[in-house]
Design an enzyme around this catalytic site. Sequence first.
Site, short mmCIF file in Angstrom:
data_model
loop_
_atom_site.label_atom_id
_atom_site.label_comp_id
_atom_site.label_asym_id
_atom_site.label_seq_id
_atom_site.Cartn_x
_atom_site.Cartn_y
_atom_site.Cartn_z
CG HIS A 246 42.59 28.94 24.76
ND1 HIS A 246 43.77 29.56 24.46
CD2 HIS A 246 42.66 27.71 24.17
CE1 HIS A 246 44.52 28.76 23.71
NE2 HIS A 246 43.87 27.63 23.51
CG HIS A 297 49.94 33.47 29.34
ND1 HIS A 297 50.65 32.29 29.39
CD2 HIS A 297 49.43 33.54 28.10
CE1 HIS A 297 50.56 31.68 28.22
NE2 HIS A 297 49.82 32.42 27.42
CG ASP A 351 43.68 36.60 23.34
OD1 ASP A 351 43.93 35.70 24.16
OD2 ASP A 351 43.51 36.39 22.13
C1 SDX Z 1 45.54 32.65 25.48
O1 SDX Z 1 48.25 28.96 27.20
C2 SDX Z 1 48.49 29.69 26.18
O2 SDX Z 1 49.59 29.76 25.65
C3 SDX Z 1 47.30 30.47 25.67
C4 SDX Z 1 47.60 31.50 24.59
C5 SDX Z 1 48.00 30.84 23.29
O3 SDX Z 1 48.72 31.49 22.51
O4 SDX Z 1 47.49 29.72 23.01
O5 SDX Z 1 48.64 32.35 25.02
C6 SDX Z 1 46.36 32.34 24.28
O6 SDX Z 1 44.65 31.92 25.82
C7 SDX Z 1 45.92 33.85 26.31
C8 SDX Z 1 45.04 34.00 27.58
C9 SDX Z 1 43.71 34.65 27.19
N1 SDX Z 1 42.79 34.66 28.34
C10 SDX Z 1 42.47 35.80 28.97
O7 SDX Z 1 42.94 36.91 28.71
C11 SDX Z 1 41.40 35.62 30.05
C12 SDX Z 1 41.82 36.41 31.30
N2 SDX Z 1 42.97 35.73 31.90
C13 SDX Z 1 42.74 34.88 33.04
O8 SDX Z 1 41.52 34.18 33.00
C14 SDX Z 1 43.97 34.05 33.42
O9 SDX Z 1 45.03 34.90 33.46
C15 SDX Z 1 44.32 32.83 32.60
C16 SDX Z 1 43.20 31.88 32.49
C17 SDX Z 1 44.80 33.22 31.25
C18 SDX Z 1 45.48 32.12 33.33
O10 SDX Z 1 45.01 31.89 34.55
P1 SDX Z 1 45.65 30.90 35.64
O11 SDX Z 1 47.07 30.57 35.32
O12 SDX Z 1 44.72 29.76 35.83
O13 SDX Z 1 45.66 31.88 36.85
P2 SDX Z 1 44.45 32.11 37.84
O14 SDX Z 1 43.14 32.31 37.11
O15 SDX Z 1 44.50 31.04 38.86
O16 SDX Z 1 44.82 33.53 38.49
C19 SDX Z 1 45.93 33.62 39.40
C20 SDX Z 1 45.72 34.94 40.12
C21 SDX Z 1 44.34 35.06 40.73
O17 SDX Z 1 44.44 35.96 41.81
P3 SDX Z 1 44.39 35.36 43.33
O18 SDX Z 1 43.10 34.52 43.38
O19 SDX Z 1 45.63 34.51 43.44
O20 SDX Z 1 44.36 36.59 44.18
O21 SDX Z 1 45.82 36.03 39.19
C22 SDX Z 1 44.56 36.69 39.09
C23 SDX Z 1 43.52 35.76 39.67
O22 SDX Z 1 42.45 36.52 40.23
N3 SDX Z 1 44.31 36.94 37.66
C24 SDX Z 1 43.60 37.95 37.19
C25 SDX Z 1 43.63 37.82 35.80
N4 SDX Z 1 44.35 36.74 35.47
C26 SDX Z 1 44.77 36.19 36.64
N5 SDX Z 1 42.93 38.95 37.80
C27 SDX Z 1 42.27 39.82 36.98
N6 SDX Z 1 42.26 39.75 35.64
C28 SDX Z 1 42.92 38.78 35.02
N7 SDX Z 1 42.92 38.71 33.69
#
Ligand code: SDX
Length: 414
Positions: A246, A297, A351
């Site tokens: 997050h 996201h 971010d």
């Molecule tokens: C914020 O919710 C909000 O509005 C939050 C926010 C706000 O203003 O409050 O916008 C602020 O928190 C932004 C997000 C910051 N976090 C990150 O940058 C951390 C990296 N991102 C990931 O951890 C992920 O994208 C999440 C946690 C943000 C969202 O993840 P989901 O919806 O739970 O998706 P997931 O982890 O299940 O991933 C789905 C697929 C997977 O691939 P497969 O297993 O299906 O093959 O997408 C891939 C993941 O491996 N994936 C990524 C990735 N994010 C998703 N692969 C590599 N790098 C990434 N960053």
Amino acid sequence: MSTTMTPPSSPSPTSSPAGAVAANPPAPTWSKGLEGIIAAETKMSFIDGAKGILEYVGIPIDDLARNSSFEETVYLLWNGRLPKRAELEAFTQELRGNYELPAGFVDRIQTCPKAAAPMHMLRTMVSSLSMYDANPDANDIPTARKKALAILGQTPAIIAAFDRHRRGLPFVAPRKDLSFAANFLYMLNGKEPTEAVTRAFDVCMILHADHGLNNSTFTARVIISTLSDMYSAITGAIGSLRGPLHGGANEEVMEMLNEIEQLAKSQNKAPMDIIEPFIMDRLARRNEGARIMGFGHRVYKTIDPRATFLKTFSKQIATDTGNLKLYEMSSRIEDIMKREVGAKGIYPNVDFYSATTYHSIGLKLDLFTPMFAMSRISGWAGHVLEQLDGNRLFRPTTKYVGPHDAPYVPMDKR
Ligand code: SDX
């Protein structure tokens, strides 16, 4: 002495203890992480994740970032409309009237271990503010709003006071003649910031203010739904925000850029030459949980509109402050991610480019997430006020996957 009691008839899983079945409970919906579940109504942020749209009370985030101020944005979020000039002036003065910390609070901050992580300090100190409030539990909307304004106004001084304390520098008192953005930077650095840096910081505050039912906002709403208090709700939200999935991601983005620079140095190469293998290696380890921080996201499946604005903004700030290399590295990472996982809807989020922006305006890496919190207190508080206005206790259910009718096995038979 063993007491045998006839237990009350244990309610069956579908009925309440009284034995009556709840009147027409909605059929339970199972969605891991509550993905796609509507858990509240709001009039503040509208997000269209497919189209990459974010509006605050219907106004596109781009228009607000270009034309508004953080103070005006908070007024918009809390009042559901833009203020007239006199209203903005009055609100600004009210906020500035809350810049000062309670008597003795700076001493409390200066007892914090200098090595404490700023987000752990912030969560602890915001919680401590409740002890200086004669009526911390009052939840009527006007009083709750006053508490929200006090926490919003005082948080910059908490963060600045701690950072100066850990650097062995004296506390710099807030100045009520300065805007929210300028006052924070003044208290942090002991001198007034330039117009350009103030504007950059103010825009970052606007962009981070609110964002629907993200994890930390949901946390705040869950806490206040028990009719707890504003301090507990904001404290819980800070705890949620610090998570690397997050708000903690902006620090992780900067850590990643630093790691690339260190690795390049150890290989006597230019950072730009090792970005491709570095990113490809991380992507290859996705199934082990490796993530490229600042990307992806839960809601946006195209680029986060805040990232779009911050990308342009960070290029300008990076150029002006001699950090263009960081921007170029970030842009290269974005190109690789677009080629490799763009089709999966994985794009930069808020971010990714805020890291370069915060670094370029001279903020220390471990203050990046506290910056996010400083702004998002306005959104959290807005949602707390919405929750209080027609509250219903949050109490979801679970999908029970454990055993039934299990025997109690005496110790000597286990
Ligand atoms: C914020 O919710 C909000 O509005 C939050 C926010 C706000 O203003 O409050 O916008 C602020 O928190 C932004 C997000 C910051 N976090 C990150 O940058 C951390 C990296 N991102 C990931 O951890 C992920 O994208 C999440 C946690 C943000 C969202 O993840 P989901 O919806 O739970 O998706 P997931 O982890 O299940 O991933 C789905 C697929 C997977 O691939 P497969 O297993 O299906 O093959 O997408 C891939 C993941 O491996 N994936 C990524 C990735 N994010 C998703 N692969 C590599 N790098 C990434 N960053």
